[in-house]
Design an enzyme around this catalytic site. Structure first.
Site, PDB file in Angstrom:
ATOM      1  N   TYR A   1      -7.704  -3.835  -1.952  1.00 43.17           N
ATOM      2  CA  TYR A   1      -7.656  -2.769  -0.947  1.00 43.17           C
ATOM      3  C   TYR A   1      -9.028  -2.731  -0.279  1.00 43.17           C
ATOM      4  O   TYR A   1      -9.980  -2.158  -0.801  1.00 43.17           O
ATOM      5  CB  TYR A   1      -7.306  -1.432  -1.593  1.00 43.17           C
TER       6      TYR A   1
ATOM      7  N   ASP B   1      -3.859  -4.742   1.278  1.00 43.78           N
ATOM      8  CA  ASP B   1      -4.210  -4.107   2.541  1.00 43.78           C
ATOM      9  C   ASP B   1      -5.645  -4.517   2.855  1.00 43.78           C
ATOM     10  O   ASP B   1      -6.595  -3.983   2.284  1.00 43.78           O
ATOM     11  CB  ASP B   1      -4.080  -2.587   2.393  1.00 43.78           C
TER      12      ASP B   1
ATOM     13  N   GLU C   1      -3.993   1.559  -2.923  1.00 47.14           N
ATOM     14  CA  GLU C   1      -4.130   2.989  -2.616  1.00 47.14           C
ATOM     15  C   GLU C   1      -3.213   3.838  -3.508  1.00 47.14           C
ATOM     16  O   GLU C   1      -2.427   4.653  -3.032  1.00 47.14           O
ATOM     17  CB  GLU C   1      -3.875   3.264  -1.130  1.00 47.14           C
TER      18      GLU C   1
ATOM     19  N   ASN D   1      -7.072  -4.282   5.805  1.00 47.88           N
ATOM     20  CA  ASN D   1      -7.630  -3.379   6.816  1.00 47.88           C
ATOM     21  C   ASN D   1      -8.204  -4.098   8.032  1.00 47.88           C
ATOM     22  O   ASN D   1      -9.242  -3.709   8.570  1.00 47.88           O
ATOM     23  CB  ASN D   1      -8.685  -2.469   6.177  1.00 47.88           C
TER      24      ASN D   1
ATOM     25  N   ASN E   1       0.880  -1.170   0.000  1.00 39.00           N
ATOM     26  CA  ASN E   1       0.000   0.000   0.000  1.00 39.00           C
ATOM     27  C   ASN E   1       0.918   1.220   0.000  1.00 39.00           C
ATOM     28  O   ASN E   1       1.577   1.516   0.989  1.00 39.00           O
ATOM     29  CB  ASN E   1      -0.907   0.008   1.236  1.00 39.00           C
TER      30      ASN E   1
ATOM     31  N   ASP F   1       3.184   4.884   4.749  1.00 38.15           N
ATOM     32  CA  ASP F   1       2.861   4.499   6.129  1.00 38.15           C
ATOM     33  C   ASP F   1       2.725   2.982   6.254  1.00 38.15           C
ATOM     34  O   ASP F   1       2.619   2.455   7.364  1.00 38.15           O
ATOM     35  CB  ASP F   1       1.604   5.213   6.634  1.00 38.15           C
ATOM     36  N   HIS F   2       2.716   2.284   5.123  1.00 39.21           N
ATOM     37  CA  HIS F   2       2.802   0.827   5.088  1.00 39.21           C
ATOM     38  C   HIS F   2       4.194   0.437   4.599  1.00 39.21           C
ATOM     39  O   HIS F   2       4.862   1.213   3.905  1.00 39.21           O
ATOM     40  CB  HIS F   2       1.793   0.234   4.105  1.00 39.21           C
TER      41      HIS F   2
END
Length: 252
Positions: free
Chosen positions: A105, A144, A35, A146, A7, A241-242
């Site tokens: 995603y 991802d 993303e 989530n 991601n 951030d991933h």
């Protein structure tokens, strides 16, 4: 075969950092992104020797997925065939002679779980989609998703109960998938490993303090279990951030 999933939290942004270098160094057979936050025509990106597949969200600067593949697919499907879920660019499925590769995603349930009902409808539909694929060929799912499935999959699990990504409902949906013929490859090879995460908030120095979550996965059909050579989380790679995750399968 080497598979990478990442991601990137905005492909245009990470291209200004280290994406090309990481892509070339990892030299994956399949490099899956989530993303990407792109619309068609916003960038002209290709790599020698790779075929690229894009699925853009209708909403600008939001969601979206991509796959770079060394071997062209026999067929490609964008989305899961349900209009309600297919306008956010969340899924690409590539068909190969011996497997399906799916990058995903998963929708975020958002603050105070205000999108949880949508998320759970998605989980049911997506699980059915994977099961239908699995009737024909083994499935390799990455992305991802989530959700941190178990308490060992996030640093501060006690304070995150009932928050997005660690609600009982989301965790139960993951359990349902894994109980019906699929494997969480990282946890299969590292059943007791703690402190290894794939996402960290940009706030509160979370990555510096390793206050992270494992929400990025390679999940495969059970029948691929003998082919799993390694499943790792590449925590040293920055830029998003991933961090990327990696799966290596024995190609025979």
């Amino acid at each position: 075969m080497k598979f990478i999933s990442w991601n990137v939290n905005g492909l245009r942004a990470i291209l200004k950092k280290n994406f090309t270098t990481v892509f070339e160094q990892l030299n994956a057979d399949f490099f899956c992104l989530q993303e990407i936050k792109l619309q068609q025509g916003q960038i002209d990106l290709s790599f020698p020797g790779y075929t690229t597949y894009w699925n853009y969200a209708e909403r600008k600067g939001y969601s979206g997925t991509a796959i770079f593949a060394k071997k062209p697919a026999l067929s490609v499907k964008y989305g899961i065939g349900i209009t309600e879920f297919d306008h956010e660019g969340r899924v690409i499925t590539l068909e190969y002679p011996n497997f399906f590769l799916v990058t995903c995603y998963t929708p975020n349930s958002q603050q105070k779980l205000k999108r949880l009902d949508f998320r759970l409808k998605w989980e049911t539909a997506f699980r059915q989609f994977l099961h239908e694929l699995d009737q024909h060929k083994p499935v390799i799912l990455c992305g991802d998703l989530n959700v941190a499935h178990q308490e060992i999959d996030l640093k501060n699990w006690k304070t995150n109960r009932h928050n997005a990504g660690f609600s009982d409902e989301e965790r139960s949906a993951m359990t349902s998938l894994l109980n019906t013929g699929f494997i969480d490859t990282f946890r299969e090879l590292h059943p007791q490993t703690t402190g290894v995460y794939s996402w960290w908030s940009y706030r509160f120095h979370a990555r510096e303090n390793n206050a992270g979550w494992r929400i990025d996965y390679f999940i495969t059909s059970e029948q691929l279990k003998p082919k799993i050579k390694s499943a790792e989380i590449l925590t040293d790679i920055l830029g998003s951030d991933h961090c990327p995750i990696e799966l290596i399968l024995v190609n025979k």
